[in-house]
Design a protein around this motif. Sequence first.
Motif, PDB file in Angstrom:
ATOM      1  N   ASN A 215      -6.821   6.993   8.871  1.00  0.00           N
ATOM      2  CA  ASN A 215      -5.382   6.766   8.727  1.00  0.00           C
ATOM      3  C   ASN A 215      -5.065   5.376   8.190  1.00  0.00           C
ATOM      4  OD1 ASN A 215      -4.844   9.354   9.536  1.00  0.00           O
ATOM      5  ND2 ASN A 215      -4.436   8.808  11.662  1.00  0.00           N
ATOM      6  N   GLN A 216      -5.855   4.387   8.564  1.00  0.00           N
ATOM      7  CA  GLN A 216      -5.690   3.042   7.991  1.00  0.00           C
ATOM      8  C   GLN A 216      -5.879   3.078   6.482  1.00  0.00           C
ATOM      9  OE1 GLN A 216      -9.288   1.303   7.875  1.00  0.00           O
ATOM     10  NE2 GLN A 216      -8.717  -0.866   8.028  1.00  0.00           N
ATOM     11  N   ALA A 217      -6.965   3.734   6.020  1.00  0.00           N
ATOM     12  CA  ALA A 217      -7.243   3.795   4.580  1.00  0.00           C
ATOM     13  C   ALA A 217      -6.154   4.556   3.835  1.00  0.00           C
ATOM     14  CB  ALA A 217      -8.607   4.435   4.338  1.00  0.00           C
ATOM     15  N   ALA A 218      -5.645   5.629   4.443  1.00  0.00           N
ATOM     16  CA  ALA A 218      -4.594   6.411   3.786  1.00  0.00           C
ATOM     17  C   ALA A 218      -3.322   5.602   3.606  1.00  0.00           C
ATOM     18  CB  ALA A 218      -4.308   7.681   4.575  1.00  0.00           C
ATOM     19  N   LEU A 219      -2.942   4.843   4.632  1.00  0.00           N
ATOM     20  CA  LEU A 219      -1.744   4.015   4.519  1.00  0.00           C
ATOM     21  C   LEU A 219      -1.945   2.930   3.465  1.00  0.00           C
ATOM     22  CD1 LEU A 219       1.058   3.164   5.365  1.00  0.00           C
ATOM     23  CD2 LEU A 219       0.045   1.921   7.301  1.00  0.00           C
ATOM     24  N   TRP A 220      -3.095   2.272   3.493  1.00  0.00           N
ATOM     25  CA  TRP A 220      -3.406   1.242   2.490  1.00  0.00           C
ATOM     26  C   TRP A 220      -3.337   1.823   1.081  1.00  0.00           C
ATOM     27  CZ3 TRP A 220      -7.679   1.331  -0.820  1.00  0.00           C
ATOM     28  CH2 TRP A 220      -7.889   0.162  -1.577  1.00  0.00           C
ATOM     29  N   SER A 221      -3.976   2.964   0.874  1.00  0.00           N
ATOM     30  CA  SER A 221      -4.005   3.575  -0.452  1.00  0.00           C
ATOM     31  C   SER A 221      -2.612   3.987  -0.910  1.00  0.00           C
ATOM     32  CB  SER A 221      -4.936   4.791  -0.437  1.00  0.00           C
ATOM     33  OG  SER A 221      -4.951   5.439  -1.691  1.00  0.00           O
ATOM     34  N   ALA A 222      -1.854   4.603  -0.012  1.00  0.00           N
ATOM     35  CA  ALA A 222      -0.510   5.051  -0.377  1.00  0.00           C
ATOM     36  C   ALA A 222       0.386   3.875  -0.748  1.00  0.00           C
ATOM     37  CB  ALA A 222       0.107   5.853   0.768  1.00  0.00           C
ATOM     38  N   LEU A 223       0.296   2.792   0.005  1.00  0.00           N
ATOM     39  CA  LEU A 223       1.087   1.607  -0.327  1.00  0.00           C
ATOM     40  C   LEU A 223       0.695   1.051  -1.687  1.00  0.00           C
ATOM     41  CD1 LEU A 223       1.091  -0.185   3.144  1.00  0.00           C
ATOM     42  CD2 LEU A 223       3.095   0.786   1.990  1.00  0.00           C
ATOM     43  N   ARG A 224      -0.606   0.969  -1.949  1.00  0.00           N
ATOM     44  CA  ARG A 224      -1.045   0.427  -3.240  1.00  0.00           C
ATOM     45  C   ARG A 224      -0.639   1.332  -4.388  1.00  0.00           C
ATOM     46  NH1 ARG A 224      -1.133  -2.896   0.554  1.00  0.00           N
ATOM     47  NH2 ARG A 224      -2.775  -4.488   0.651  1.00  0.00           N
ATOM     48  N   LEU A 225      -0.685   2.639  -4.182  1.00  0.00           N
ATOM     49  CA  LEU A 225      -0.237   3.563  -5.227  1.00  0.00           C
ATOM     50  C   LEU A 225       1.264   3.436  -5.476  1.00  0.00           C
ATOM     51  CD1 LEU A 225      -2.323   6.746  -4.350  1.00  0.00           C
ATOM     52  CD2 LEU A 225      -2.550   5.340  -6.413  1.00  0.00           C
ATOM     53  N   ALA A 226       2.006   3.003  -4.456  1.00  0.00           N
ATOM     54  CA  ALA A 226       3.442   2.758  -4.599  1.00  0.00           C
ATOM     55  C   ALA A 226       3.736   1.331  -5.058  1.00  0.00           C
ATOM     56  CB  ALA A 226       4.142   3.034  -3.273  1.00  0.00           C
ATOM     57  N   SER A 227       2.680   0.611  -5.463  1.00  0.00           N
ATOM     58  CA  SER A 227       2.798  -0.770  -5.987  1.00  0.00           C
ATOM     59  C   SER A 227       3.299  -1.748  -4.937  1.00  0.00           C
ATOM     60  CB  SER A 227       3.706  -0.799  -7.233  1.00  0.00           C
ATOM     61  OG  SER A 227       3.168   0.006  -8.255  1.00  0.00           O
ATOM     62  N   LEU A 228       2.914  -1.521  -3.684  1.00  0.00           N
ATOM     63  CA  LEU A 228       3.261  -2.429  -2.592  1.00  0.00           C
ATOM     64  C   LEU A 228       1.984  -3.060  -2.045  1.00  0.00           C
ATOM     65  CD1 LEU A 228       5.896  -0.273  -0.674  1.00  0.00           C
ATOM     66  CD2 LEU A 228       6.313  -2.088  -2.347  1.00  0.00           C
ATOM     67  N   ASN A 229       1.991  -4.366  -1.883  1.00  0.00           N
ATOM     68  CA  ASN A 229       0.799  -5.105  -1.465  1.00  0.00           C
ATOM     69  C   ASN A 229       0.931  -5.718  -0.085  1.00  0.00           C
ATOM     70  OD1 ASN A 229      -0.819  -4.719  -3.853  1.00  0.00           O
ATOM     71  ND2 ASN A 229       0.623  -6.087  -4.892  1.00  0.00           N
ATOM     72  N   ASP A 230       1.655  -5.055   0.792  1.00  0.00           N
ATOM     73  CA  ASP A 230       1.838  -5.561   2.152  1.00  0.00           C
ATOM     74  C   ASP A 230       0.492  -5.780   2.845  1.00  0.00           C
ATOM     75  OD1 ASP A 230       4.195  -3.898   1.305  1.00  0.00           O
ATOM     76  OD2 ASP A 230       5.015  -4.774   3.133  1.00  0.00           O
ATOM     77  N   ASN A 231       0.408  -6.862   3.602  1.00  0.00           N
ATOM     78  CA  ASN A 231      -0.750  -7.146   4.431  1.00  0.00           C
ATOM     79  C   ASN A 231      -0.391  -6.845   5.878  1.00  0.00           C
ATOM     80  OD1 ASN A 231      -2.990  -8.066   5.750  1.00  0.00           O
ATOM     81  ND2 ASN A 231      -2.665 -10.224   5.280  1.00  0.00           N
ATOM     82  N   ILE A 232      -0.943  -5.762   6.421  1.00  0.00           N
ATOM     83  CA  ILE A 232      -0.698  -5.392   7.814  1.00  0.00           C
ATOM     84  C   ILE A 232      -1.855  -5.952   8.620  1.00  0.00           C
ATOM     85  CG2 ILE A 232      -0.284  -3.491   9.410  1.00  0.00           C
ATOM     86  CD1 ILE A 232       0.583  -1.834   6.942  1.00  0.00           C
ATOM     87  N   SER A 233      -1.648  -7.084   9.254  1.00  0.00           N
ATOM     88  CA  SER A 233      -2.750  -7.852   9.828  1.00  0.00           C
ATOM     89  C   SER A 233      -3.503  -7.077  10.909  1.00  0.00           C
ATOM     90  CB  SER A 233      -2.238  -9.179  10.389  1.00  0.00           C
ATOM     91  OG  SER A 233      -1.263  -8.957  11.392  1.00  0.00           O
ATOM     92  N   ALA A 234      -2.821  -6.224  11.661  1.00  0.00           N
ATOM     93  CA  ALA A 234      -3.481  -5.467  12.727  1.00  0.00           C
ATOM     94  C   ALA A 234      -4.465  -4.442  12.178  1.00  0.00           C
ATOM     95  CB  ALA A 234      -2.440  -4.773  13.594  1.00  0.00           C
ATOM     96  N   LEU A 235      -4.382  -4.155  10.890  1.00  0.00           N
ATOM     97  CA  LEU A 235      -5.243  -3.132  10.292  1.00  0.00           C
ATOM     98  C   LEU A 235      -6.425  -3.704   9.543  1.00  0.00           C
ATOM     99  CD1 LEU A 235      -2.676  -0.387   9.227  1.00  0.00           C
ATOM    100  CD2 LEU A 235      -3.881  -0.728  11.404  1.00  0.00           C
ATOM    101  N   GLY A 236      -6.755  -4.947   9.810  1.00  0.00           N
ATOM    102  CA  GLY A 236      -8.043  -5.453   9.424  1.00  0.00           C
ATOM    103  C   GLY A 236      -8.192  -5.971   8.013  1.00  0.00           C
ATOM    104  N   ARG A 237      -9.460  -6.161   7.646  1.00  0.00           N
ATOM    105  CA  ARG A 237      -9.813  -6.835   6.392  1.00  0.00           C
ATOM    106  C   ARG A 237      -9.420  -6.028   5.161  1.00  0.00           C
ATOM    107  NH1 ARG A 237     -15.848  -9.445   7.571  1.00  0.00           N
ATOM    108  NH2 ARG A 237     -15.373 -10.268   9.660  1.00  0.00           N
ATOM    109  N   LEU A 238      -9.342  -4.707   5.288  1.00  0.00           N
ATOM    110  CA  LEU A 238      -8.980  -3.893   4.127  1.00  0.00           C
ATOM    111  C   LEU A 238      -7.679  -4.355   3.510  1.00  0.00           C
ATOM    112  CD1 LEU A 238      -9.300  -1.480   2.237  1.00  0.00           C
ATOM    113  CD2 LEU A 238      -8.258  -0.051   4.024  1.00  0.00           C
ATOM    114  N   PHE A 239      -6.683  -4.676   4.332  1.00  0.00           N
ATOM    115  CA  PHE A 239      -5.361  -5.048   3.805  1.00  0.00           C
ATOM    116  C   PHE A 239      -5.357  -6.435   3.180  1.00  0.00           C
ATOM    117  CE2 PHE A 239      -4.059  -1.287   5.937  1.00  0.00           C
ATOM    118  CZ  PHE A 239      -2.901  -0.884   5.300  1.00  0.00           C
ATOM    119  N   LYS A 240      -6.416  -7.167   3.401  1.00  0.00           N
ATOM    120  CA  LYS A 240      -6.554  -8.463   2.735  1.00  0.00           C
ATOM    121  C   LYS A 240      -7.355  -8.364   1.443  1.00  0.00           C
ATOM    122  CE  LYS A 240      -6.507 -10.928   7.182  1.00  0.00           C
ATOM    123  NZ  LYS A 240      -6.429  -9.732   8.046  1.00  0.00           N
ATOM    124  N   ALA A 241      -7.939  -7.182   1.208  1.00  0.00           N
ATOM    125  CA  ALA A 241      -8.846  -7.018   0.066  1.00  0.00           C
ATOM    126  C   ALA A 241      -8.118  -6.737  -1.239  1.00  0.00           C
ATOM    127  CB  ALA A 241      -9.836  -5.900   0.355  1.00  0.00           C
ATOM    128  N   GLY A 242      -6.842  -6.393  -1.155  1.00  0.00           N
ATOM    129  CA  GLY A 242      -6.111  -6.091  -2.396  1.00  0.00           C
ATOM    130  C   GLY A 242      -5.087  -5.022  -2.182  1.00  0.00           C
TER     131      GLY A 242
END
Length: 242
Positions: A215-242
């Motif tokens: 679910n973390q990866a799905a949210l990250w991917s969906a946000l990036r596909l929507a051109s949003l680069n939010d960093n959700i700190s509770a969801l780990g290093r993935l959200f800092k990766a791009g």
Amino acid sequence: MTEYAPIIPRARLGFIIPSSNRMVEPQLQHYCPDGVVPHFNRIGMTNRHKAPLDELMPRILLAAELLGDSKCDVTVLQCTGTSMSGGVEKEREVISAIEDLTGKPAASAASSLMDAFQALDAQRLVFISETRQADHDKKLVFLKEAGLDIIANKAMGLASSDIYCSTPPEFWFENVKAMRNDDADAYFISCANIHSIDVIDALEDELDRPVITSNQAALWSALRLASLNDNISALGRLFKAG
């Protein structure tokens, strides 16, 4: 006459989930950043509804079409086992079919995970899944077909959807910690119907490696596909990766 400014979300994210799933909705509603609205449509695709992807396609596409009525900017087929079940090429066909129907970007649990591993430059994985060995092995086949090096793996053998979604986060913390392998680039905890998302931060502190969940990866991917680069700190290093 008073003029009122319209309320327009930054993005609407659509998720097609199994009828038995009880974790995607509360988790994504909790972790979605301000101004991003998740929408959900349920179809039968697991347990008594389980079928090959070709047979599920009419249901998947109808669900995607109906999410389109809500003007979703991205549509995600959010079931790890289902999206991996037909292999890499079939999973890509499903995404293409959703995109052709909706005219918007699409993803699946599987494609979100593959993109997450790539963003983290994670090739060598420790892989843990919720399920019994036979279904675990099917996911393992997909991961290897996708070119990933699975250096350790374990099927946790939970018996049913009821048990998946009622097993507490501490179970995942302790069992993943016990699989520590310093040769790993990342740890992957599979399943969209478990409480693993709540221990990502703690596990990353413990293991000093990225931890990826469905679910973390799905949210990250969906946000990036929507051109949003939010960093959700509770969801780990993935959200800092791009």
